[in-house]
Scaffold this motif. Structure first.
Motif, PDB file in Angstrom:
ATOM      1  N   VAL A  13       0.842  -1.199   0.000  1.00 38.79           N
ATOM      2  CA  VAL A  13       0.000   0.000   0.000  1.00 38.79           C
ATOM      3  C   VAL A  13       0.877   1.248   0.000  1.00 38.79           C
ATOM      4  O   VAL A  13       0.608   2.200  -0.745  1.00 38.79           O
ATOM      5  CB  VAL A  13      -0.989  -0.011   1.188  1.00 38.79           C
ATOM      6  N   LEU A  14       1.939   1.254   0.791  1.00 38.64           N
ATOM      7  CA  LEU A  14       2.852   2.393   0.804  1.00 38.64           C
ATOM      8  C   LEU A  14       3.480   2.601  -0.576  1.00 38.64           C
ATOM      9  O   LEU A  14       3.603   3.736  -1.045  1.00 38.64           O
ATOM     10  CB  LEU A  14       3.942   2.208   1.864  1.00 38.64           C
ATOM     11  N   GLU A  15       3.852   1.513  -1.224  1.00 39.91           N
ATOM     12  CA  GLU A  15       4.442   1.619  -2.559  1.00 39.91           C
ATOM     13  C   GLU A  15       3.447   2.221  -3.550  1.00 39.91           C
ATOM     14  O   GLU A  15       3.806   3.081  -4.361  1.00 39.91           O
ATOM     15  CB  GLU A  15       4.914   0.255  -3.037  1.00 39.91           C
ATOM     16  N   ALA A  16       2.196   1.806  -3.471  1.00 40.83           N
ATOM     17  CA  ALA A  16       1.164   2.372  -4.347  1.00 40.83           C
ATOM     18  C   ALA A  16       0.962   3.857  -4.060  1.00 40.83           C
ATOM     19  O   ALA A  16       0.757   4.650  -4.987  1.00 40.83           O
ATOM     20  CB  ALA A  16      -0.148   1.602  -4.172  1.00 40.83           C
ATOM     21  N   LEU A  17       1.036   4.243  -2.801  1.00 42.76           N
ATOM     22  CA  LEU A  17       0.904   5.656  -2.432  1.00 42.76           C
ATOM     23  C   LEU A  17       2.090   6.473  -2.934  1.00 42.76           C
ATOM     24  O   LEU A  17       1.928   7.583  -3.433  1.00 42.76           O
ATOM     25  CB  LEU A  17       0.766   5.801  -0.918  1.00 42.76           C
ATOM     26  N   LEU A  70      -9.884  10.664  -0.652  1.00 42.05           N
ATOM     27  CA  LEU A  70      -8.585  10.766  -1.304  1.00 42.05           C
ATOM     28  C   LEU A  70      -7.478  10.748  -0.257  1.00 42.05           C
ATOM     29  O   LEU A  70      -7.572  11.430   0.772  1.00 42.05           O
ATOM     30  CB  LEU A  70      -8.509  12.061  -2.115  1.00 42.05           C
ATOM     31  N   TYR A  71      -6.427   9.984  -0.523  1.00 40.94           N
ATOM     32  CA  TYR A  71      -5.322   9.793   0.416  1.00 40.94           C
ATOM     33  C   TYR A  71      -4.017  10.333  -0.165  1.00 40.94           C
ATOM     34  O   TYR A  71      -3.748  10.160  -1.357  1.00 40.94           O
ATOM     35  CB  TYR A  71      -5.144   8.304   0.744  1.00 40.94           C
ATOM     36  N   THR A  72      -3.228  10.962   0.697  1.00 40.79           N
ATOM     37  CA  THR A  72      -1.916  11.503   0.327  1.00 40.79           C
ATOM     38  C   THR A  72      -0.943  11.197   1.451  1.00 40.79           C
ATOM     39  O   THR A  72      -1.275  11.348   2.628  1.00 40.79           O
ATOM     40  CB  THR A  72      -1.999  13.044   0.157  1.00 40.79           C
ATOM     41  N   LEU A  73       0.270  10.785   1.088  1.00 39.50           N
ATOM     42  CA  LEU A  73       1.307  10.582   2.101  1.00 39.50           C
ATOM     43  C   LEU A  73       1.727  11.925   2.688  1.00 39.50           C
ATOM     44  O   LEU A  73       1.868  12.913   1.969  1.00 39.50           O
ATOM     45  CB  LEU A  73       2.540   9.918   1.488  1.00 39.50           C
ATOM     46  N   THR A  74       1.945  11.956   3.989  1.00 36.84           N
ATOM     47  CA  THR A  74       2.524  13.129   4.637  1.00 36.84           C
ATOM     48  C   THR A  74       4.046  13.051   4.451  1.00 36.84           C
ATOM     49  O   THR A  74       4.575  12.035   3.967  1.00 36.84           O
ATOM     50  CB  THR A  74       2.207  13.141   6.140  1.00 36.84           C
ATOM     51  N   ALA A  75       4.744  14.088   4.860  1.00 34.44           N
ATOM     52  CA  ALA A  75       6.211  14.061   4.796  1.00 34.44           C
ATOM     53  C   ALA A  75       6.753  12.899   5.630  1.00 34.44           C
ATOM     54  O   ALA A  75       7.660  12.178   5.200  1.00 34.44           O
ATOM     55  CB  ALA A  75       6.776  15.392   5.281  1.00 34.44           C
ATOM     56  N   ALA A  76       6.174  12.686   6.819  1.00 37.49           N
ATOM     57  CA  ALA A  76       6.607  11.569   7.681  1.00 37.49           C
ATOM     58  C   ALA A  76       6.322  10.231   7.015  1.00 37.49           C
ATOM     59  O   ALA A  76       7.132   9.299   7.086  1.00 37.49           O
ATOM     60  CB  ALA A  76       5.907  11.643   9.030  1.00 37.49           C
ATOM     61  N   GLY A  77       5.175  10.114   6.348  1.00 35.32           N
ATOM     62  CA  GLY A  77       4.825   8.879   5.664  1.00 35.32           C
ATOM     63  C   GLY A  77       5.740   8.597   4.492  1.00 35.32           C
ATOM     64  O   GLY A  77       6.160   7.461   4.270  1.00 35.32           O
TER      65      GLY A  77
END
Length: 112
Positions: A13-17, A70-77
């Protein structure tokens, strides 16, 4: 905030994000990660609680169908995603090498 447990599903999931150029909705993450919705949506919730994701409801009133989250990674993510993905790739390579050698698989740290 605590860091979520990094499983193969979490890394997928992180890779897709990371690969998403724009905010992405849950069903698109299900498709891109290859994981079932019953796995992805709880992961998204955990990642958001950990501060790795931000989400918002889509504002396009002209699009037919229900609103999408809708989802977006934060800087920490984004910072946490790189080592999580790299660790998962290393585990898969190690497992593949053991498989080719005919030896029993050996755990390479982390969570499955």
């Amino acid at each position: 905030m605590t860091s979520p447990r990094i499983t193969d599903a979490t890394a997928d999931v992180l890779e897709a994000l990371v690969d998403a150029a724009d905010p992405i909705w849950g069903l698109a993450l299900v498709k891109r990660s290859g994981r079932p919705a019953g796995t992805v949506y709880p992961l998204l919730e955990r990642l958001e609680r950990a501060g790795w994701l931000e989400s918002e409801w889509e504002l396009d009133a002209d699009r037919p169908g229900p609103r999408r989250r809708l989802y977006t990674l934060t800087a920490a993510g984004r910072e946490a995603a790189a080592p999580a993905i790299a660790h998962r790739i290393a585990r898969r390579r190690a497992a593949a090498a053991h498989s080719r050698s005919g030896l029993a698989p050996v755990a390479v740290g982390g969570n499955a």
